[in-house]
Design a protein around this motif. Sequence first.
Motif, PDB file in Angstrom:
ATOM      1  N   THR A  18       0.826  -1.220   0.000  1.00 51.50           N
ATOM      2  CA  THR A  18       0.000   0.000   0.000  1.00 51.50           C
ATOM      3  C   THR A  18       0.859   1.269   0.000  1.00 51.50           C
ATOM      4  OG1 THR A  18      -0.239   0.044   2.407  1.00 51.50           O
ATOM      5  CG2 THR A  18      -1.943  -1.122   1.171  1.00 51.50           C
ATOM      6  N   GLY A  19       2.092   1.167   0.497  1.00 46.68           N
ATOM      7  CA  GLY A  19       3.000   2.316   0.436  1.00 46.68           C
ATOM      8  C   GLY A  19       3.227   2.734  -1.010  1.00 46.68           C
ATOM      9  N   TYR A  78       0.528   5.133  -2.159  1.00 46.26           N
ATOM     10  CA  TYR A  78       0.722   6.525  -1.730  1.00 46.26           C
ATOM     11  C   TYR A  78       1.881   7.161  -2.494  1.00 46.26           C
ATOM     12  CZ  TYR A  78      -2.696   5.624   1.876  1.00 46.26           C
ATOM     13  OH  TYR A  78      -3.874   5.310   2.518  1.00 46.26           O
ATOM     14  N   ARG A  79       2.885   6.351  -2.815  1.00 43.24           N
ATOM     15  CA  ARG A  79       4.030   6.860  -3.580  1.00 43.24           C
ATOM     16  C   ARG A  79       3.594   7.229  -5.011  1.00 43.24           C
ATOM     17  NH1 ARG A  79       9.236   5.837  -1.671  1.00 43.24           N
ATOM     18  NH2 ARG A  79       9.231   4.972   0.429  1.00 43.24           N
ATOM     19  N   VAL A 117       6.112  11.876   0.282  1.00 40.44           N
ATOM     20  CA  VAL A 117       5.004  10.910   0.374  1.00 40.44           C
ATOM     21  C   VAL A 117       4.235  10.968   1.700  1.00 40.44           C
ATOM     22  CG1 VAL A 117       6.514   8.961   1.039  1.00 40.44           C
ATOM     23  CG2 VAL A 117       4.328   8.505  -0.054  1.00 40.44           C
ATOM     24  N   SER A 118       4.916  11.231   2.810  1.00 41.73           N
ATOM     25  CA  SER A 118       4.190  11.261   4.084  1.00 41.73           C
ATOM     26  C   SER A 118       3.216  12.431   4.147  1.00 41.73           C
ATOM     27  CB  SER A 118       5.157  11.337   5.260  1.00 41.73           C
ATOM     28  OG  SER A 118       5.772  10.093   5.411  1.00 41.73           O
ATOM     29  N   ALA A 136       0.285  11.286   2.169  1.00 41.02           N
ATOM     30  CA  ALA A 136      -0.449  10.226   2.867  1.00 41.02           C
ATOM     31  C   ALA A 136      -1.215  10.748   4.072  1.00 41.02           C
ATOM     32  CB  ALA A 136       0.517   9.121   3.293  1.00 41.02           C
ATOM     33  N   ARG A 180      -6.372   9.454   1.570  1.00 37.32           N
ATOM     34  CA  ARG A 180      -6.507   8.200   2.323  1.00 37.32           C
ATOM     35  C   ARG A 180      -7.853   7.532   2.021  1.00 37.32           C
ATOM     36  NH1 ARG A 180      -2.258   7.496   5.170  1.00 37.32           N
ATOM     37  NH2 ARG A 180      -3.030   5.468   5.739  1.00 37.32           N
ATOM     38  N   GLY A 201       1.547  -1.959   5.205  1.00 37.43           N
ATOM     39  CA  GLY A 201       1.365  -0.506   5.232  1.00 37.43           C
ATOM     40  C   GLY A 201       1.512   0.063   6.624  1.00 37.43           C
ATOM     41  N   ARG A 202       0.654   1.030   6.953  1.00 35.75           N
ATOM     42  CA  ARG A 202       0.713   1.665   8.274  1.00 35.75           C
ATOM     43  C   ARG A 202      -0.614   1.535   9.019  1.00 35.75           C
ATOM     44  NH1 ARG A 202       4.676   2.211   5.648  1.00 35.75           N
ATOM     45  NH2 ARG A 202       6.401   3.695   5.869  1.00 35.75           N
ATOM     46  N   ASP A 203      -1.706   1.325   8.268  1.00 33.97           N
ATOM     47  CA  ASP A 203      -3.041   1.351   8.880  1.00 33.97           C
ATOM     48  C   ASP A 203      -3.860   0.132   8.462  1.00 33.97           C
ATOM     49  OD1 ASP A 203      -3.222   1.971   6.206  1.00 33.97           O
ATOM     50  OD2 ASP A 203      -4.866   3.396   6.434  1.00 33.97           O
ATOM     51  N   ILE A 204      -3.175  -0.917   8.068  1.00 31.70           N
ATOM     52  CA  ILE A 204      -3.926  -2.063   7.531  1.00 31.70           C
ATOM     53  C   ILE A 204      -4.711  -2.765   8.652  1.00 31.70           C
ATOM     54  CG2 ILE A 204      -3.832  -4.134   6.062  1.00 31.70           C
ATOM     55  CD1 ILE A 204      -2.772  -1.429   4.811  1.00 31.70           C
ATOM     56  N   ARG A 230       9.610  10.788   8.104  1.00 29.51           N
ATOM     57  CA  ARG A 230       8.391  10.053   7.715  1.00 29.51           C
ATOM     58  C   ARG A 230       7.739   9.394   8.930  1.00 29.51           C
ATOM     59  NH1 ARG A 230       8.473   5.996   3.664  1.00 29.51           N
ATOM     60  NH2 ARG A 230      10.699   5.631   3.764  1.00 29.51           N
ATOM     61  N   ASP A 241       4.002  10.109   9.897  1.00 29.34           N
ATOM     62  CA  ASP A 241       3.097   8.952   9.822  1.00 29.34           C
ATOM     63  C   ASP A 241       2.439   8.637  11.169  1.00 29.34           C
ATOM     64  OD1 ASP A 241       3.921   8.742   7.192  1.00 29.34           O
ATOM     65  OD2 ASP A 241       5.284   7.055   7.539  1.00 29.34           O
ATOM     66  N   ARG A 266       0.008  12.138  12.432  1.00 37.98           N
ATOM     67  CA  ARG A 266      -1.072  12.753  11.641  1.00 37.98           C
ATOM     68  C   ARG A 266      -2.437  12.481  12.307  1.00 37.98           C
ATOM     69  NH1 ARG A 266       0.122   8.244   7.188  1.00 37.98           N
ATOM     70  NH2 ARG A 266      -1.129   6.590   8.109  1.00 37.98           N
TER      71      ARG A 266
HETATM   72  O1   DC Z   1       5.856   1.653   2.988  1.00 42.71           O
HETATM   73  P1   DC Z   1       6.466   2.887   2.315  1.00 42.71           P
HETATM   74  O2   DC Z   1       7.664   3.408   3.046  1.00 42.71           O
HETATM   75  O3   DC Z   1       6.694   2.701   0.879  1.00 42.71           O
HETATM   76  O4   DC Z   1       5.305   3.990   2.468  1.00 42.71           O
HETATM   77  C1   DC Z   1       5.443   5.278   1.938  1.00 42.71           C
HETATM   78  C2   DC Z   1       4.648   6.261   2.781  1.00 42.71           C
HETATM   79  O5   DC Z   1       3.255   6.065   2.616  1.00 42.71           O
HETATM   80  C3   DC Z   1       4.923   6.194   4.282  1.00 42.71           C
HETATM   81  O6   DC Z   1       5.790   7.228   4.690  1.00 42.71           O
HETATM   82  C4   DC Z   1       3.590   6.349   4.921  1.00 42.71           C
HETATM   83  C5   DC Z   1       2.574   6.176   3.860  1.00 42.71           C
HETATM   84  N1   DC Z   1       1.694   5.024   4.044  1.00 42.71           N
HETATM   85  C6   DC Z   1       0.532   5.236   4.757  1.00 42.71           C
HETATM   86  O7   DC Z   1       0.312   6.325   5.287  1.00 42.71           O
HETATM   87  N2   DC Z   1      -0.368   4.225   4.872  1.00 42.71           N
HETATM   88  C7   DC Z   1      -0.126   3.031   4.331  1.00 42.71           C
HETATM   89  N3   DC Z   1      -1.055   2.063   4.443  1.00 42.71           N
HETATM   90  C8   DC Z   1       1.074   2.805   3.608  1.00 42.71           C
HETATM   91  C9   DC Z   1       1.976   3.818   3.505  1.00 42.71           C
END
Ligand code: DC
Length: 228
Positions: free
Chosen positions: A37-38, A41-42, A101-102, A105, A111, A131-134, A182, A186, A189
């Motif tokens: 999922t990153g 956002y990228r 990217v942050s 995101a 989102r 990811g970060r919020d899965i 980041r 992350d 936020r």
């Molecule tokens: O996993 P990554 O480093 O490629 O992710 C890039 C950015 O995307 C990371 O700084 C935070 C954001 N991100 C997010 O907010 N939610 C996700 N599910 C995945 C990534």
Amino acid sequence: MSPAKKIIIAIDGYASTGKSTLAKSLAGKLGYGYIDTGAMYRATTLFFQRHKVDFDDLAAIQKSIYSIKIQFRPSEFGNRTFLNGEDVEEEIRTMKVSEKVSEVAAIPLVRRSMVAQQQEMGTERGIVMDGRDIGTVVFRDAELKLFLTANPMVRLKRRFDELTAKGHQINEEEVKHNLEHRDHIDSTRDDSPLRKAEDAIELDNSELTPEEQLEIALRYAKQRIGSN
Ligand code: DC
């Protein structure tokens, strides 16, 4: 014999904690799909940069967000990310994208669109998503949630080695600053900040090889798959 139960595996954690390495190999072993999922956002960040969309201009974001189509296609070297039909896998990993990217995101409109696409990708289950919020937002009902951690020096070395191996010209200080920046955005936020889901299993992989980590994660996955 009934077909094996398919589950969703959510892998969250800070930047460069080895999420994609684990997610990819876990998906390979289980015959599941893998969603980075990153990368979504990228790719969105790259789109905004190319089209000069100001991150504060909500009307422009609202207008363009639905024209961003992100797909993953398999290749000999793993999944590649496509933005509106163009292979952007290399470009989305550059520092130019990483630096912004942050910020992208953290935009609720972005989102909302990404989360909807991710939920759609998981309707048939049988996926590993990192990811970060899965585990906290996208699939709160994931059967297995892993939260990866690693000490900062290990993470810095991994990220630096990964970028230099790909031929990027960067120095360690720049990478360190980007990781800290980041992680800070992350996790602070307002909209779905990075945090460990209450029912996630925390896995510190600082001292683990990728194979050892995979073995541990596979054991958990098989327990969940077998328990229907
Ligand atoms: O996993 P990554 O480093 O490629 O992710 C890039 C950015 O995307 C990371 O700084 C935070 C954001 N991100 C997010 O907010 N939610 C996700 N599910 C995945 C990534």
